[in-house]
Scaffold this active site. Structure first.
Site, short mmCIF file in Angstrom:
data_model
loop_
_atom_site.label_atom_id
_atom_site.label_comp_id
_atom_site.label_asym_id
_atom_site.label_seq_id
_atom_site.Cartn_x
_atom_site.Cartn_y
_atom_site.Cartn_z
N SER A 184 55.46 66.99 5.78
CA SER A 184 54.06 67.39 5.94
C SER A 184 53.28 67.05 4.68
CB SER A 184 54.00 68.90 6.17
OG SER A 184 52.71 69.41 5.89
N TYR A 210 55.47 77.45 3.98
CA TYR A 210 55.53 76.19 4.75
C TYR A 210 55.60 75.00 3.79
CZ TYR A 210 54.01 72.65 8.17
OH TYR A 210 53.91 71.54 8.97
P1 NAD Z 1 54.21 72.59 17.83
O1 NAD Z 1 54.14 74.02 17.47
O2 NAD Z 1 53.28 72.04 18.85
O3 NAD Z 1 55.73 72.22 18.26
C1 NAD Z 1 56.86 72.75 17.67
C2 NAD Z 1 57.97 72.77 18.72
O4 NAD Z 1 59.17 73.25 18.08
C3 NAD Z 1 57.69 73.72 19.88
O5 NAD Z 1 57.90 73.05 21.11
C4 NAD Z 1 58.70 74.85 19.71
O6 NAD Z 1 59.15 75.41 20.93
C5 NAD Z 1 59.83 74.13 18.98
N1 NAD Z 1 60.67 75.06 18.23
C6 NAD Z 1 60.28 76.03 17.37
N2 NAD Z 1 61.34 76.71 16.91
C7 NAD Z 1 62.43 76.15 17.48
C8 NAD Z 1 63.82 76.42 17.40
N3 NAD Z 1 64.31 77.39 16.61
N4 NAD Z 1 64.66 75.65 18.10
C9 NAD Z 1 64.20 74.65 18.89
N5 NAD Z 1 62.90 74.36 19.02
C10 NAD Z 1 62.02 75.10 18.32
O7 NAD Z 1 54.07 71.82 16.46
P2 NAD Z 1 53.68 70.34 16.11
O8 NAD Z 1 52.38 70.40 15.41
O9 NAD Z 1 53.88 69.42 17.25
O10 NAD Z 1 54.74 70.06 14.95
C11 NAD Z 1 55.84 69.18 15.04
C12 NAD Z 1 56.34 68.97 13.62
O11 NAD Z 1 55.32 68.33 12.85
C13 NAD Z 1 56.68 70.26 12.88
O12 NAD Z 1 57.80 70.07 12.06
C14 NAD Z 1 55.45 70.49 12.02
O13 NAD Z 1 55.74 71.28 10.89
C15 NAD Z 1 55.10 69.06 11.66
N6 NAD Z 1 53.74 68.83 11.20
C16 NAD Z 1 52.67 69.11 11.98
C17 NAD Z 1 51.40 68.87 11.48
C18 NAD Z 1 50.16 69.16 12.27
O14 NAD Z 1 49.06 68.99 11.73
N7 NAD Z 1 50.28 69.59 13.52
C19 NAD Z 1 51.21 68.35 10.21
C20 NAD Z 1 52.33 68.08 9.45
C21 NAD Z 1 53.59 68.31 9.95
#
Ligand code: NAD
Length: 270
Positions: free
Chosen positions: A152, A165
């Site tokens: 991230s 985070y």
């Molecule tokens: P999101 O919340 O839409 O998706 C996360 C998914 O992980 C969900 O489907 C959830 O059910 C699953 N999950 C959570 N805990 C779990 C567990 N213990 N076992 C199995 N599955 C589990 O989030 P997103 O924004 O799509 O994020 C995806 C990745 O990208 C994450 O690692 C997040 O930190 C990273 N990220 C997101 C952003 C952003 O701006 N959205 C920016 C940087 C990094």
């Protein structure tokens, strides 16, 4: 050139594959001919997603998991090996921030809820380490494979409020580089580990921080956009080119890198 970027028939696992970013990745990789295994704790969403992918003619499988439970992950691995006989790619996308782990503007580090902080570190760091331990094993045996972690922007530059985070994602970036050395030096150069560091994309895990209940931008959103040369949030599809490059042989000599995809946020101050 199209052969260089081909990912046809690769067996790709995506943890957190039901999330906003994971779903976009799953559909794209499957549309490019990969066999996509979605691992998520949300069985309802997972089954719906795979049904919709199969309806489009894609090769997809959903398995319920918990990325913090090694026993379940081992069972997932057995199921995947039974169906496909190999694992080519692991994308560690399960993760995210949690509201309790955020330090509100009127609070300080002395108000930190340490249990919530630990939960965020568990999900983002150990939720990457454990699937790596389980799914890298068949890659090591076949001396070929690639792992892509989702770090991230908060790992590159500490952001206000999301201390847990940011610490967890900084550890994910560090672990990415560690694993690049670990796998290539001990098991061979066909094994690569890289990470993508997305900037800001509005998804479930950050919606409350970025949008007011009426859908307008929060002050935090406005600050983020003021620090983003492109002056907008990213669209999930904008991660896919970098992802395909890292999954394919086009990046065959690339390992241990963390690539920001952020509209310039990391490169810019004032
Ligand atoms: P999101 O919340 O839409 O998706 C996360 C998914 O992980 C969900 O489907 C959830 O059910 C699953 N999950 C959570 N805990 C779990 C567990 N213990 N076992 C199995 N599955 C589990 O989030 P997103 O924004 O799509 O994020 C995806 C990745 O990208 C994450 O690692 C997040 O930190 C990273 N990220 C997101 C952003 C952003 O701006 N959205 C920016 C940087 C990094």
């Amino acid at each position: 050139m199209s052969n260089l970027f081909s990912i046809k028939d690769r067996v790709v696992i995506i943890t957190g594959g039901c999330g906003v970013l994971g779903t976009s990745m799953a559909n794209h990789l499957a549309s490019e001919g990969a066999k996509v295994v979605i691992l998520d704790r949300n069985a309802k969403l997972g089954n719906e997603l795979v049904d919709s992918m199969i309806a489009k003619g894609y090769d997809a499988l959903f398995l319920e998991t918990d990325v913090l439970n090694k026993e379940i992950l081992e069972q997932n691995k057995l199921n995947i090996m039974q169906k496909y006989g190999r694992i080519d790619v692991l994308i560690n996308a399960a993760g995210g921030n949690m509201p309790g782990a955020t330090i509100a503007p009127d609070k300080t580090i002395f108000d930190l809820q340490i249990d919530a902080f630990k939960k965020v570190v568990d999900l983002n760091l150990f939720g990457t380490v454990l699937p790596t331990m389980v799914f890298a094993e068949p890659m090591v045996n076949s001396k070929k494979g690639c792992i892509i972690n989702i770090s991230s922007e908060s790992a590159l530059r500490p952001l206000t409020r999301v201390a847990g985070y940011g610490a967890a994602k900084a550890a994910v970036s560090n672990f990415t580089k560690y694993m690049a050395g670990e796998l290539a030096t001990k098991f061979g150069p066909g094994l690569r580990v890289n990470a993508i560091a997305p900037g800001f994309f509005i998804t479930e895990q950050n919606r409350d921080l970025l949008l007011n209940p009426d859908g307008s931008y929060t002050d935090r959103s406005k600050t983020i956009l003021a620090h983003t040369p492109f002056n907008r949030f990213g669209e999930p599809e904008e991660l896919l080119g970098t992802l395909q490059w890292l999954v394919s042989d086009a990046s065959a000599f690339v390992t241990g890198v963390v690539i920001p995809v952020d509209g310039g946020f990391d490169a810019f101050s004032i």
